[in-house]
Design a protein around this motif. Sequence first.
Motif, short mmCIF file in Angstrom:
data_model
loop_
_atom_site.label_atom_id
_atom_site.label_comp_id
_atom_site.label_asym_id
_atom_site.label_seq_id
_atom_site.Cartn_x
_atom_site.Cartn_y
_atom_site.Cartn_z
N ALA A 98 6.10 -7.03 68.65
CA ALA A 98 6.58 -7.00 67.27
C ALA A 98 5.52 -6.45 66.33
O ALA A 98 5.81 -5.67 65.41
N ARG A 99 4.26 -6.84 66.57
CA ARG A 99 3.16 -6.30 65.73
C ARG A 99 2.98 -4.82 65.98
O ARG A 99 2.76 -4.03 65.03
N LYS A 100 3.08 -4.40 67.22
CA LYS A 100 2.94 -2.98 67.55
C LYS A 100 4.02 -2.16 66.86
O LYS A 100 3.77 -1.04 66.39
N ALA A 101 5.23 -2.71 66.79
CA ALA A 101 6.34 -1.99 66.17
C ALA A 101 6.14 -1.79 64.67
O ALA A 101 6.75 -0.90 64.08
N LYS A 102 5.27 -2.61 64.07
CA LYS A 102 5.03 -2.52 62.63
C LYS A 102 3.86 -1.60 62.29
O LYS A 102 3.50 -1.46 61.11
N ALA A 103 3.26 -0.98 63.29
CA ALA A 103 2.11 -0.12 63.04
C ALA A 103 2.48 1.04 62.13
O ALA A 103 3.62 1.54 62.16
N ALA A 104 1.53 1.47 61.32
CA ALA A 104 1.76 2.58 60.41
C ALA A 104 2.03 3.86 61.18
O ALA A 104 1.46 4.09 62.26
N THR A 105 2.88 4.68 60.64
CA THR A 105 3.22 5.95 61.28
C THR A 105 1.98 6.82 61.45
O THR A 105 1.17 6.95 60.53
N GLY A 106 1.81 7.36 62.63
CA GLY A 106 0.69 8.25 62.89
C GLY A 106 -0.57 7.56 63.37
O GLY A 106 -1.55 8.23 63.70
N LYS A 107 -0.57 6.23 63.41
CA LYS A 107 -1.76 5.51 63.87
C LYS A 107 -1.63 5.14 65.35
O LYS A 107 -0.56 4.76 65.82
N GLU A 108 -2.75 5.24 66.05
CA GLU A 108 -2.80 4.77 67.43
C GLU A 108 -2.97 3.25 67.42
O GLU A 108 -3.63 2.69 66.55
N THR A 109 -2.35 2.58 68.38
CA THR A 109 -2.44 1.13 68.42
C THR A 109 -2.91 0.64 69.78
O THR A 109 -2.74 1.32 70.80
N SER A 110 -3.51 -0.52 69.78
CA SER A 110 -3.87 -1.19 71.02
C SER A 110 -3.82 -2.69 70.77
O SER A 110 -4.39 -3.19 69.79
N GLY A 111 -3.08 -3.41 71.62
CA GLY A 111 -2.92 -4.84 71.43
C GLY A 111 -3.47 -5.63 72.61
O GLY A 111 -3.49 -5.16 73.75
N PHE A 112 -3.93 -6.84 72.33
CA PHE A 112 -4.53 -7.71 73.34
C PHE A 112 -3.92 -9.11 73.24
O PHE A 112 -3.61 -9.58 72.14
N MET A 113 -3.78 -9.76 74.36
CA MET A 113 -3.43 -11.18 74.35
C MET A 113 -4.49 -11.95 75.10
O MET A 113 -4.85 -11.60 76.22
N VAL A 114 -4.98 -13.01 74.47
CA VAL A 114 -5.97 -13.89 75.09
C VAL A 114 -5.32 -15.26 75.26
O VAL A 114 -4.99 -15.93 74.27
N LEU A 115 -5.11 -15.65 76.49
CA LEU A 115 -4.44 -16.91 76.81
C LEU A 115 -5.46 -17.95 77.26
O LEU A 115 -6.27 -17.68 78.14
N PHE A 116 -5.38 -19.13 76.65
CA PHE A 116 -6.23 -20.24 77.10
C PHE A 116 -5.35 -21.40 77.55
O PHE A 116 -4.40 -21.79 76.86
N THR A 117 -5.68 -21.99 78.70
CA THR A 117 -5.00 -23.20 79.17
C THR A 117 -5.93 -24.02 80.03
O THR A 117 -6.88 -23.50 80.61
N ASP A 118 -5.62 -25.31 80.11
CA ASP A 118 -6.39 -26.17 81.02
C ASP A 118 -5.47 -26.82 82.06
O ASP A 118 -5.84 -27.80 82.69
N GLY A 119 -4.27 -26.23 82.21
CA GLY A 119 -3.34 -26.81 83.16
C GLY A 119 -2.39 -25.79 83.75
O GLY A 119 -2.64 -24.58 83.70
N THR A 120 -1.32 -26.27 84.30
CA THR A 120 -0.30 -25.42 84.90
C THR A 120 1.03 -25.64 84.17
O THR A 120 1.17 -26.58 83.38
#
Length: 213
Positions: A98-120
């Motif tokens: 959703a954030r990538k879809a809102k990028a300004a026209t003509g700009k290159e984008t790169s997105g990251f997800m950082v997941l933290f957990t202590d279980g399953t």
Amino acid sequence: PKGFEFFSVLLLDMSGSRIGDIPKLQQAANSFIDAVPVGLEVGIFTFDGRTTLEQQLGFTTSKSAMKKAVTALSNYKVVDKSTNLYGAVLEGIKKLKARKAKAATGKETSGFMVLFTDGTDQASIKTAAEAKTAVDDARKGDLSFFSIGLGKEINKTELQNFGPDGFQFAGDSSKLNTAFQTIAAALKALSDRYYLLAYCSPKRAGSHKLTLK
């Protein structure tokens, strides 16, 4: 910065097993914020056993706002003590797209997800296969995935599947800072690999050709 938009989802497990050690998690999250490159937008989301994520902070480049959101985790109230880990991965990907879809026209984008957990995953709402497939598909669209696991209850193989671009294991909470900082350094390295090359020809008309080697 004028040619690129970089953004990251910081996805934190706040299910029942996590509540007893919030201060250590807050310290580690703040060390991550300090280490990420200036200009990177970070959105902070939490999950427990519910089907949806809880937004603690929308995407912003303000590190003070990020730290304020992390401080506010002290007042977090668990609604469902189960852990919807697979569902959280899928919902996190939706936030990135959703954030990538809102990028300004003509700009290159790169997105990251950082997941933290202590279980399953305990909720069994989604499957590990669904989450892994979603991660693999999303990586084809300039999205990168990192994961951090704490303690002996995690499934390292699964977290490596959800963090194919970088996985860190912390045996105990004293090692969380190092794990988060290592992932932040990886994000910086990825963002530093992008360059914008621009050229303005002195010829305003007529036929000419530019060759790059």
